[in-house]
Design an enzyme around this catalytic site. Sequence first.
Site, mmCIF file in Angstrom:
data_model
loop_
_atom_site.group_PDB
_atom_site.id
_atom_site.type_symbol
_atom_site.label_atom_id
_atom_site.label_comp_id
_atom_site.label_asym_id
_atom_site.label_seq_id
_atom_site.Cartn_x
_atom_site.Cartn_y
_atom_site.Cartn_z
ATOM 1 C CE LYS A 177 -3.947 -5.768 -15.229
ATOM 2 N NZ LYS A 177 -2.589 -5.516 -15.828
ATOM 3 C CD GLU A 252 -1.438 -5.869 0.363
ATOM 4 O OE1 GLU A 252 -0.996 -4.699 0.341
ATOM 5 O OE2 GLU A 252 -0.833 -6.837 -0.108
ATOM 6 C CB CYS A 286 2.154 -3.928 0.391
ATOM 7 S SG CYS A 286 1.770 -4.046 -1.377
ATOM 8 C CD GLU A 383 1.835 2.290 -0.133
ATOM 9 O OE1 GLU A 383 2.207 1.182 0.285
ATOM 10 O OE2 GLU A 383 0.799 2.440 -0.818
#
Length: 479
Positions: A177, A252, A286, A383
């Site tokens: 996707k 992840e 990331c 984050e």
Amino acid sequence: MAASETPWANYIGGQWIKGSGQSIVVNAPATGQAFDEIAGASESDVGAAVEAARRAFNTRALYDMRPHDRMLLLFRIAAEIRKLSDEIVPVLVKENGKSVGFAKDEVECTAQYFEYYGGIADKVHGKSIPLGSGYLDYTQLVPFGVSAQIVPWNFPLEIAARAIAPALACGNAVVVKSPELSPLAMCFLATACARAGLPAGYFNLITGYGKDAGEALVSHPGVDQVVFTGSVETGRKILRNAAEKIIPAVVELGGKSAGIVYADADTTSVASSAAIGIFAHAGQVCSAGSRLIVHESIHDEVVEKIVTWVKGQTMGPGEEDHFFTPLISAAQRDKAERFAMIALQAGATAATGGRRPDGLPGFYMTPTVLTGVTPAMEINKHEVFGPVLSVLKFSDREEALSIANGTEYGLASGVYTKDLSLAHWTADRLEAGTVFVNQWFAGGNEVPFGGFKRSGFGREKGVEAMANYCQVRNVAVRI
């Protein structure tokens, strides 16, 4: 095949399918304006893609192929990606906001993943286990079947390739996707696979919204394995789904990565490395080094050199190849600015930046360096996924480790020192899946990548990733 033959659509069973879901309008981050749209996928389209993958897998075309031929197939996919580079780069720049240089690097890295795992494809094998006279025992490495993969928007081609390539190398069929914020360039992967001669159904692309196509894909009973890169919240949902179906998942889930700068470090090198570590692609990485934990004796010098480095770069559209480019969306820009403002209200100081720039259309955020950050501040814990660097002080190495390990994340970390003994001592105690020493983003496709703690589990990249895409069958024979 001409460029016009790569449509913005789903690719299912070797065919371009418009799909019956809601179409997705694609915005250009540099302007904030819509510039294109792509067909969307509904739940029924997802089902068709999974069924196409299952049919392909059941033919055993890749599994029964001579490993050398599977290797050559992946090499051809890599070659076709490179041939498409001139078409991919401007699309990736416009929809993703990244610079031309970064887009070219992403296309090249995408091709290299197929080469790397192509090189491993003919070296995956089981072993013979001695059981004594009268017995023959051996193991086989068998593909799982249908691999469902959810790709994030920051490096869509590269992150897709690091999962697609090993999956195909092991003989699986894939349903991917694309990210709704940056879906267009993904279509070129389908073109490359078709041109390279990948059997129909082994690569399927779903272009849709996460709440529709994404959820339908990971919950589909025909899926045998899931790979996801994204937020902790979405990762939890995917893991619950996988647990319910009892299938493996590789996740992840981001990070709050810290670099420790010891007193003997080369401050000029640190400034350049740390700045690239957080400001590359507007901090939308990331493993970005979003925290810098600096020994108090060199704190001011390091901050000053980072600010100088920042002032030496330019900001603007990726098409003009500026270093500081826009964030992917208004929501992402607003989030980064909000985190910076909260930190400033809590007592931090902006050595540079702190808010969006004036006079630029699009989703820009000025590169921000915050000093006076403490471990208790929100900016140290969560984050941001934007160009915001938090700088903290420490006086001894135990304090530095405590600060670095003091979040729920553990994706990447860093150490800056000339003392190799101290570097190894620190690396051995950092709670992170990756430790960079004296250069942020050191490494490559060949090294394993993944997180500790809530940054996820499982390893992508490197030889270690192959374990995600095959399972062991033991065959015991009484002769």
